[in-house]
Design a protein around this motif. Structure first.
Motif, PDB file in Angstrom:
ATOM      1  N   LEU A   1       9.466  -6.842  -6.943  1.00 27.74           N
ATOM      2  CA  LEU A   1      10.112  -7.150  -5.671  1.00 27.74           C
ATOM      3  C   LEU A   1       9.150  -6.826  -4.538  1.00 27.74           C
ATOM      4  O   LEU A   1       8.205  -6.047  -4.724  1.00 27.74           O
ATOM      5  N   PRO A   2       9.357  -7.415  -3.372  1.00 28.66           N
ATOM      6  CA  PRO A   2       8.494  -7.067  -2.241  1.00 28.66           C
ATOM      7  C   PRO A   2       8.599  -5.572  -1.939  1.00 28.66           C
ATOM      8  O   PRO A   2       9.659  -4.960  -2.103  1.00 28.66           O
ATOM      9  N   ALA A   3       7.496  -4.976  -1.517  1.00 29.46           N
ATOM     10  CA  ALA A   3       7.518  -3.560  -1.152  1.00 29.46           C
ATOM     11  C   ALA A   3       8.414  -3.363   0.068  1.00 29.46           C
ATOM     12  O   ALA A   3       8.352  -4.130   1.039  1.00 29.46           O
ATOM     13  N   ARG A   4       9.270  -2.353   0.007  1.00 28.67           N
ATOM     14  CA  ARG A   4      10.115  -2.066   1.159  1.00 28.67           C
ATOM     15  C   ARG A   4       9.283  -1.541   2.318  1.00 28.67           C
ATOM     16  O   ARG A   4       8.201  -0.970   2.117  1.00 28.67           O
ATOM     17  N   ARG A   5       9.764  -1.720   3.520  1.00 23.48           N
ATOM     18  CA  ARG A   5       9.090  -1.155   4.678  1.00 23.48           C
ATOM     19  C   ARG A   5       9.042   0.365   4.527  1.00 23.48           C
ATOM     20  O   ARG A   5       9.973   0.972   4.010  1.00 23.48           O
ATOM     21  N   PRO A   6       7.966   1.008   4.952  1.00 21.96           N
ATOM     22  CA  PRO A   6       7.831   2.461   4.767  1.00 21.96           C
ATOM     23  C   PRO A   6       8.989   3.215   5.412  1.00 21.96           C
ATOM     24  O   PRO A   6       9.443   2.881   6.516  1.00 21.96           O
ATOM     25  N   VAL A   7       9.466   4.240   4.712  1.00 24.24           N
ATOM     26  CA  VAL A   7      10.616   5.002   5.198  1.00 24.24           C
ATOM     27  C   VAL A   7      10.409   5.553   6.601  1.00 24.24           C
ATOM     28  O   VAL A   7      11.286   5.412   7.468  1.00 24.24           O
ATOM     29  N   PRO A   8       9.270   6.204   6.906  1.00 23.61           N
ATOM     30  CA  PRO A   8       9.118   6.765   8.255  1.00 23.61           C
ATOM     31  C   PRO A   8       9.187   5.712   9.354  1.00 23.61           C
ATOM     32  O   PRO A   8       9.511   6.041  10.497  1.00 23.61           O
TER      33      PRO A   8
ATOM     34  N   PRO B   1      25.482  -2.884   8.118  1.00 23.93           N
ATOM     35  CA  PRO B   1      24.414  -2.496   9.053  1.00 23.93           C
ATOM     36  C   PRO B   1      23.289  -3.537   9.096  1.00 23.93           C
ATOM     37  O   PRO B   1      23.049  -4.261   8.130  1.00 23.93           O
ATOM     38  N   ASP B   2      22.600  -3.558  10.214  1.00 22.94           N
ATOM     39  CA  ASP B   2      21.516  -4.528  10.392  1.00 22.94           C
ATOM     40  C   ASP B   2      20.371  -4.306   9.419  1.00 22.94           C
ATOM     41  O   ASP B   2      19.634  -5.252   9.112  1.00 22.94           O
ATOM     42  N   PHE B   3      20.174  -3.073   8.915  1.00 26.14           N
ATOM     43  CA  PHE B   3      19.071  -2.884   7.983  1.00 26.14           C
ATOM     44  C   PHE B   3      19.325  -3.575   6.643  1.00 26.14           C
ATOM     45  O   PHE B   3      18.430  -3.690   5.816  1.00 26.14           O
ATOM     46  N   LYS B   4      20.550  -4.059   6.441  1.00 24.50           N
ATOM     47  CA  LYS B   4      20.859  -4.892   5.282  1.00 24.50           C
ATOM     48  C   LYS B   4      21.019  -6.359   5.667  1.00 24.50           C
ATOM     49  O   LYS B   4      20.681  -7.251   4.882  1.00 24.50           O
ATOM     50  N   LEU B   5      21.549  -6.619   6.839  1.00 24.50           N
ATOM     51  CA  LEU B   5      21.779  -7.997   7.290  1.00 24.50           C
ATOM     52  C   LEU B   5      21.652  -8.060   8.802  1.00 24.50           C
ATOM     53  O   LEU B   5      22.559  -7.660   9.534  1.00 24.50           O
ATOM     54  N   GLU B   6      20.502  -8.538   9.277  1.00 20.58           N
ATOM     55  CA  GLU B   6      20.349  -8.729  10.713  1.00 20.58           C
ATOM     56  C   GLU B   6      21.239  -9.885  11.151  1.00 20.58           C
ATOM     57  O   GLU B   6      21.398 -10.884  10.446  1.00 20.58           O
TER      58      GLU B   6
ATOM     59  N   SER C   1      24.286  -3.930  18.377  1.00 21.23           N
ATOM     60  CA  SER C   1      24.421  -5.288  18.902  1.00 21.23           C
ATOM     61  C   SER C   1      24.329  -5.337  20.423  1.00 21.23           C
ATOM     62  O   SER C   1      24.245  -6.421  21.010  1.00 21.23           O
ATOM     63  N   GLY C   2      24.374  -4.168  21.074  1.00 20.86           N
ATOM     64  CA  GLY C   2      24.307  -4.120  22.530  1.00 20.86           C
ATOM     65  C   GLY C   2      25.652  -4.197  23.206  1.00 20.86           C
ATOM     66  O   GLY C   2      25.728  -4.230  24.440  1.00 20.86           O
TER      67      GLY C   2
ATOM     68  N   ASP D   1      14.212   2.214  13.321  1.00 22.38           N
ATOM     69  CA  ASP D   1      14.797   0.997  13.871  1.00 22.38           C
ATOM     70  C   ASP D   1      15.927   0.538  12.962  1.00 22.38           C
ATOM     71  O   ASP D   1      16.295   1.212  12.009  1.00 22.38           O
ATOM     72  N   TRP D   2      16.484  -0.649  13.255  1.00 22.18           N
ATOM     73  CA  TRP D   2      17.623  -1.166  12.497  1.00 22.18           C
ATOM     74  C   TRP D   2      17.284  -2.472  11.799  1.00 22.18           C
ATOM     75  O   TRP D   2      18.174  -3.180  11.324  1.00 22.18           O
ATOM     76  N   ARG D   3      16.011  -2.780  11.710  1.00 19.19           N
ATOM     77  CA  ARG D   3      15.608  -4.035  11.071  1.00 19.19           C
ATOM     78  C   ARG D   3      15.776  -3.955   9.560  1.00 19.19           C
ATOM     79  O   ARG D   3      15.858  -2.875   8.979  1.00 19.19           O
TER      80      ARG D   3
END
Length: 492
Positions: free
Chosen positions: A14-21, A188-193, A271-272, A26-28
């Motif tokens: 699978l693609p490497a996840r974005r680094p935890v730190p 959450p946005d980190f699962k579905l923007e 979402s603002g 953010d919420w991407r």
């Protein structure tokens, strides 16, 4: 011709996840897009089996071997056409479905890692949007029939799209201020923007679906008025009544909340639509009760809000890390430990414990959760819990989140006005043709089956749309799920 040796040449990746730190700042979304090489290799692992059991695991009957081979050969246009033939919203399922299709992959017979079906699926829809292959589809000649869809989650949206394409005039009613149901404010946005919802809404709007937000049907508009304006009504309001623990001492303390209240408030800030949340984990010791998807979502949110520490509690023992072929033979859904990205971001998982008390700090605010270890055994199909003597201890807690499941659809004036009934599971009763006991009123999704998977919601929305089309005397048949009787995931 598929490559029969693909799974021998390429391992599952699978693609490497974005680094935890980085990502907890953010919420991407956690996963970046896959490279062309990676996704081609993963699609090549599919053998196009003579009897593809991945179909059996998918409630939508997705044509998985077909679009795997189209991805292998780089034919993205044909791949998205094949995928859309059975699934209205692969951008949602490809991100949120737990992939029962992968548990049923034939490679599992030999203990080989399954094809990364879910990843291939999401890359197909990602490429399709990038290449402008997702466009409004031609709709049928107007039938003169009007349909109201109450609820804008995946079941309601799938039904609305199918019915609009058949030529019916469809209006979706949503009591919230934006379309999407739990996709919008529960995930959450980190699962579905949320851009994925917005661009699909643009397609549905172009296909003629009308959306009315901020309308609580049964309150702002009566069921009688709704039925007078429409020839059929579909109820797709979800199953949002969260399970509670009212008998647990201290449940009334400040700081003890339902998980969805926490998630919705956080999503509104992201979402603002709000500048702050009334349930903020910043600097707090958080205890999450419940080991499933919702609990993991709360865990990820707590990390991003800056929690001082998090414990996630599970009533049941820690599952094994791999399938036990004797207990869960292929192609059944296996009981295994499922680690979500949020778990690698921090926090501690505690298994086989039961909450005994929410401890008061003396001012009416929770300060700790008292837990005890338990043993669990099945007797005549029932789970018997036994407390382990002397195992009680306290976990510090300034914030407690209850993520222990749902008890069906919420009480709504609309249900009484329509004269529909609910069963013991809190779901709305229906006949085999998806109609409730009230003629012309249909039900689908979590409101019909209880809290379940997004792939089931889309499948039920499509099936209910086909039934409504027939009820309205529509010419021809709407495509319904190929596999509406697919086995549900085992409840343990």
């Amino acid at each position: 011709m598929p490559d029969p040796n693909g799974f021998l040449r390429y391992g599952r990746q699978l693609p490497a996840r974005r680094p935890v730190p980085v990502r907890i700042k953010d919420w991407r979304e956690v996963y970046p897009p896959a490279s062309d090489q990676l996704i081609t290799e993963q699609a090549t692992r599919c053998m196009d089996c003579g009897i593809p059991f991945c179909h059996d695991g998918c409630p939508l009957g997705n044509r998985i071997p077909d679009w795997n081979d189209l991805v292998r050969t780089g034919n993205w246009a044909a791949a998205i056409s094949s995928l859309h033939a059975t699934n209205n919203f692969p951008e949602f399922t490809g991100r949120l479905c737990p992939a029962p299709c992968e548990a049923a992959c034939v490679l599992g017979i030999g203990g080989v890692d399954p094809v990364a079906i879910k990843q291939v699926e999401v890359e197909i829809i990602n490429r399709a949007f990038d290449l402008d292959l997702v466009t409004p589809q031609q709709v049928g000649e107007p039938t003169g029939k009007r349909v109201a869809v109450v609820g804008s989650g995946p079941a309601g949206l799938a039904a609305a799209q199918q019915l609009a394409r058949a030529g019916h005039a469809v209006t979706v009613y949503e009591r919230d201020d934006a379309i999407g149901g739990l996709l919008r404010y529960g995930i959450p946005d980190f699962k579905l923007e949320k851009e994925h919802i917005d661009r699909r809404m643009a397609q549905l709007t172009a296909e003629g679906v009308q959306f009315r937000t901020g309308v609580n049907v049964g309150v702002d508009i009566t069921a009688e008025a709704l039925r007078a304006e429409h020839d059929a009504v579909l109820l797709a309001c979800g199953a949002l009544a969260g399970r509670d623990t009212p008998a647990t001492p201290g449940r009334q303390l400040r700081g003890v909340h339902q998980a969805m209240a926490h998630l919705v408030a956080a999503n509104r800030v992201v979402s603002g639509l709000a500048t702050s949340t009334p349930i903020d984990a910043a600097g707090k010791h958080v205890v999450i009760i419940g080991g499933g998807d919702t609990g993991a979502d709360c865990l990820g949110v707590a990390h991003r809000q800056g929690a001082a520490g998090v414990h996630q509690l599970d009533l049941y023992p820690e599952p094994p890390h791999s399938r036990d072929a004797d207990r869960d033979p292929w192609p059944t859904w296996p009981w295994v430990l499922r680690n979500y990205p949020a778990h690698e971001e921090g926090g501690e998982r505690v298994f086989a414990v039961a909450v005994q008390e929410f401890v008061d700090d003396g001012t009416g605010q929770v300060r700790a959760v008292r837990i005890a270890e338990v043993t669990v055994e099945k007797v005549d199909g029932r789970r018997i819990l036994t407390l382990v003597p002397g195992s009680e201890r306290e976990l510090p807690a300034d914030l407690v989140l209850l993520a222990i499941g749902f008890d069906g659809t919420e009480e709504q004036p609309l249900l009484d006005q329509l004269g529909v009934t609910r069963n013991a599971r809190g779901a709305v009763d229906s006949r085999p043709d998806w109609q409730t006991g009230t003629d012309g009123v249909f039900v689908a999704g979590d409101m019909h089956r209880g809290a379940s998977l997004i792939v089931w919601a889309i499948a039920e929305g499509r099936a209910a749309a086909a039934a409504i089309h027939t009820y309205l005397g529509g010419a021809g048949e709407l495509p319904a799920p190929v596999n509406p009787a697919s086995r549900p995931l085992a409840v343990r």
